[in-house]
Scaffold this motif. Structure first.
Motif, mmCIF file in Angstrom:
data_model
loop_
_atom_site.group_PDB
_atom_site.id
_atom_site.type_symbol
_atom_site.label_atom_id
_atom_site.label_comp_id
_atom_site.label_asym_id
_atom_site.label_seq_id
_atom_site.Cartn_x
_atom_site.Cartn_y
_atom_site.Cartn_z
ATOM 1 N N SER A 140 83.642 49.758 29.321
ATOM 2 C CA SER A 140 84.659 49.671 28.297
ATOM 3 C C SER A 140 86.131 49.688 28.903
ATOM 4 N N VAL A 141 86.494 50.189 30.072
ATOM 5 C CA VAL A 141 87.750 50.500 30.558
ATOM 6 C C VAL A 141 87.869 49.290 31.612
ATOM 7 N N SER A 190 91.203 46.977 27.789
ATOM 8 C CA SER A 190 90.179 48.045 27.206
ATOM 9 C C SER A 190 89.514 47.600 26.203
ATOM 10 N N ILE A 191 88.106 47.898 26.035
ATOM 11 C CA ILE A 191 87.194 47.240 25.057
ATOM 12 C C ILE A 191 86.782 48.535 24.635
ATOM 13 N N PRO A 192 86.861 48.528 23.029
ATOM 14 C CA PRO A 192 86.408 49.858 22.410
ATOM 15 C C PRO A 192 84.764 49.780 22.646
ATOM 16 N N LEU A 193 84.333 51.298 22.575
ATOM 17 C CA LEU A 193 82.734 51.295 23.043
ATOM 18 C C LEU A 193 81.994 50.710 21.987
ATOM 19 N N GLU A 194 82.399 50.712 20.682
ATOM 20 C CA GLU A 194 81.422 50.107 19.649
ATOM 21 C C GLU A 194 81.301 48.610 20.016
ATOM 22 N N THR A 195 82.787 47.795 20.359
ATOM 23 C CA THR A 195 82.484 46.474 20.576
ATOM 24 C C THR A 195 81.576 45.923 21.707
ATOM 25 N N THR A 196 81.688 47.145 22.960
ATOM 26 C CA THR A 196 80.998 47.038 24.024
ATOM 27 C C THR A 196 79.521 46.916 23.682
#
Lengths: 366, 346
Positions: free
Chosen positions: A49-50, A54-60
């Protein structure tokens, strides 16, 4: 008496490492394994995610479950971050296992692939291909499969030849410190050959070589991973067969022979696996320092044993985790900037090595 | 006829490169249940002999048979199930528990990653019990005293389950009680496990008190063997160790520094106190003669508690301890020497 004295010296307030290393309230091995596995999973998700985006964890997690809609994020995760993360995990594990093997084989706490010049050898192999051929093979770019294979072979051959020279010298040199110096000097000599090659090379070639020496997990795509992963896995398989011989070697060569160990074949296996492990990582990720020396010490401290049946899996896990942490840190999360990987591993690994040296001094003085 | 565990015939030991023969035409036997002590000055080839006998080093000539089989025909693994060794070198180990170290002894008996089966565990327990280290099995090897560490190394060798046990100077780093404990342990092991135990040592007192047999290597390839007492009576020890500075006392079975006597002194008295008074005076360079009449110089050992009297250079003195006696006599002697020197100068 001695042990207690050492403990009291180490027992300084606010020393978090102290409770792991010095005896009392030490977590049991089962707890340690659990913590390590959990940490690795956490780091894996964090690394996904980083980054520059930055990709939020939920999206990941959604993208992992193939539920995501965003094609760009999907590509970033699957084609950029996954190969990078797998490379970091494999490289960290490979370098650490190779460092563990070298430390036991040479019976020297400061031995490691980097210290004994194996990476310099691999570097020479790579330099010969990149600078020598003049074909302009760019390492981090999309070179053809043949170019990749030749790089890979050159790196492994370079690594193996340096290791064989150092090892044959080790038979004549009794003193480990002398051997360490021999390895260092040999590494410098090999590096000077590289500088000769650089002197006669084109600027673009030099730059691509220099970038290679900074070390990076990012140049490895799925295609390259298809070469790197089997190489490292086979190196690890060979390393796995050296666990028992390495345990016998803990007591020194004479004891090992008296217990029926064939030194020659044990050495051959250890050299082979270390050359494959360190050589292939260096070929694809550059000469990554410090991990190989620091991780085995960290594991001995955490698990309080030199038994390779415990250390091998420990080194595998912690090496992979530390490589991932280095990669995350090198990304400078949230920014577009990245740092050279080698700078991060040195900053993380250097203190561990210092700690080993200083702890020894304390043990001797107590 | 006893059956030997190891027998060597017309054996030559030494090195090929550079060529040197340390001993030749050795005929040796090791029997189960016996503790053999290998003695000899430094450089006589004790370690070379041990290394050759257990196949860690090639032999120059002759043959070695282990339990009826030729040593050179054994694979490294088969050899490891014949011999276990304890070496002189001090270990430099990272963190390692006593139990883990003893487990290493099972190396020739395990396969794969060295997983221990119930039988291996049982042997390890037995080895730790024999050497009395079961209580410290969780401790780290680096935290142990030298004596405990030597016991751990012996336990590791026991765990290897071999009919032959070789130890290279196992008492070298130990204090007096540690040495005696290790020697007693080895003797006990030889008797109870019927192993043939061979240890090299520089400790003659120890060898005389525990060895069943002595192997004595002199310089230049000389080799003699026999019970310790045989070796005393045949003057073998004297032949090997005595020189211009060392004397062997055949009655006491010990070596002492050879003294050049600078004078005679008469000694009167008896018993233990006389014995040690004579010892001190000899150390001071006097030859002891029995007291006859009232000659000078002389020392008399009085009743217990009454001390000593001396007549020396015309002075009659009383002393409370042997130290007083010896220092008083030395002072008088040095005075005399000094005044003679000064007189010479003038």
């Amino acid at each position: 008496m001695k042990g207690r004295a050492r403990r009291s010296i180490m027992a300084k307030p606010f020393n978090i490492a102290h409770c792991f290393i010095s005896g009392r309230n030490r977590p049991s091995r089962a707890v340690l394994w659990g913590m390590l596995s959990f940490m690795l999973i956490f780091l894996f998700l964090l690394a996904l995610s980083v980054g520059s985006v930055s990709i939020p964890l939920e999206t990941t997690l959604d993208i992992l479950m193939h539920k995501g809609e965003d094609l760009v994020l999907h590509r970033i995760i699957w084609d950029l971050r996954f190969p990078k993360i797998f490379t970091a995990l494999l490289a960290g594990a490979a370098l650490s296992v190779s460092g563990l093997q070298m430390q036991t084989l040479f019976r020297n706490a400061l031995a490691g692939p980097f210290v004994l010049g194996i990476n310099a050898g691999a570097g020479l192999g790579v330099a010969l291909v990149v600078l020598g051929t003049g074909a302009g093979i760019t390492l981090m770019g999309n070179a053809g499969l043949i170019a990749q294979l030749s790089l890979f072979l050159a790196s492994i051959l370079g690594a193996a030849s340096v290791l064989i020279v150092v090892l044959s010298l080790s038979q004549r040199v009794q003193n480990n410190v002398t051997l360490l110096i021999v390895g260092l000097i040999f590494g410098m000599m090999v590096n000077s050959l590289v500088s000769v090659l650089i002197y006669f090379s084109e600027p673009e070639e030099i730059q691509s070589y220099l970038i290679w020496t900074f070390g990076s997990f990012r140049g490895v795509t799925w295609d390259k991973l298809a070469v790197l992963a089997p190489a490292i896995l086979s190196g690890l398989m060979i390393a796995l067969t050296t666990v028992k011989p390495l345990n016998a070697l803990l007591l020194g060569e004479t004891y090992a022979r008296s217990m029926g160990l064939s030194l020659k074949s044990a050495r051959r296996l250890i050299i082979m696996s270390t050359a494959i492990l360190a050589g292939s990582v260096t070929a694809f990720c550059g000469p990554i320092g410090f991990l190989g020396i620091a991780v085995p010490h960290l594991c001995r401290g955490l698990f309080r044993t030199s038994d390779h049946r415990v250390l091998f899996p420990a080194v595998l896990l912690i090496g992979a985790a530390l490589a991932l942490i280095s990669e995350i840190a090198a990304q400078l999360p949230g920014t577009q900037q990245t740092l050279p990987l080698n700078a991060i591993t040195a900053l993380l690994g250097g203190p561990v090595i210092l700690w080993v040296i200083l702890k020894r001094r304390i043990a001797v003085n107590a | 006829m006893r059956k030997s565990k190891l027998s060597a015939s017309s054996l030559s030991i030494g090195y090929l490169q550079p060529p040197s023969v340390l001993a030749q035409d050795l005929n040796l036997d090791l029997y189960g249940g016996e503790l053999v002590c290998l003695l000899g000055p430094n450089g006589a080839g004790k370690s070379t002999l041990m290394r050759t006998l257990c196949g860690l080093q090639g032999l120059l000539q002759g043959s070695i048979e282990i339990m009826g089989r030729c040593l050179s025909g054994l694979s490294p693994k088969e050899r490891a199930s014949c011999f276990a060794v304890v070496l002189t070198e001090r270990l430099q180990l990272g963190p390692f528990s006593v139990r883990d170290l003893v487990c290493l002894g099972r190396h020739p008996h395990t396969t794969g990653f060295g997983r221990l089966r119930p039988r291996d565990e049982a042997v390890i327990e037995w080895a730790m019990q024999c050497t009395d280290i079961a209580a410290i099995q969780a401790r780290h090897v680096n935290e142990l005293s030298d004596g405990q560490r030597q016991r751990v190394m012996i336990a590791r060798a026991l765990a290897q389950e071999t009919p032959l046990l070789f130890l290279d100077e196992p008492t070298a780093f130990l204090d007096l009680s540690g040495r005696i404990e290790v020697a007693k342990l080895l003797k006990h092991l030889a008797r109870n496990t019927r192993k043939a135990v061979l240890m090299s040592t520089h400790d003659l007192d120890l060898a005389l008190s525990v060895a069943d047999r002595i192997w004595l290597m002199g310089g230049q390839g000389a080799f003699q063997t026999g019970a310790p007492e045989d070796m005393v009576l045949t003057k073998a020890f004297e032949a090997v160790f005595c020189g211009k500075d060392i004397l062997f006392d055949r009655m006491r079975g010990s070596f002492k520094a050879r003294q050049a006597f600078s004078g005679v002194i008469a000694l009167k008295g008896d018993g233990l106190r006389r014995f040690w008074t004579a010892h001190a005076l000899e150390r001071e360079g006097f030859k002891i003669i029995p007291q006859e009449g009232r000659q000078e110089p002389c020392v008399e050992v009085l009743e217990d508690g009454a001390g000593w009297t001396s007549r020396f250079r015309g002075r009659h003195q009383k002393h409370a301890s042997i130290y007083d006696l010896v220092t008083a006599i030395r002072a008088l002697k040095e005075d005399r020497d000094l005044s003679r020197e000064n007189g010479g100068d003038i």
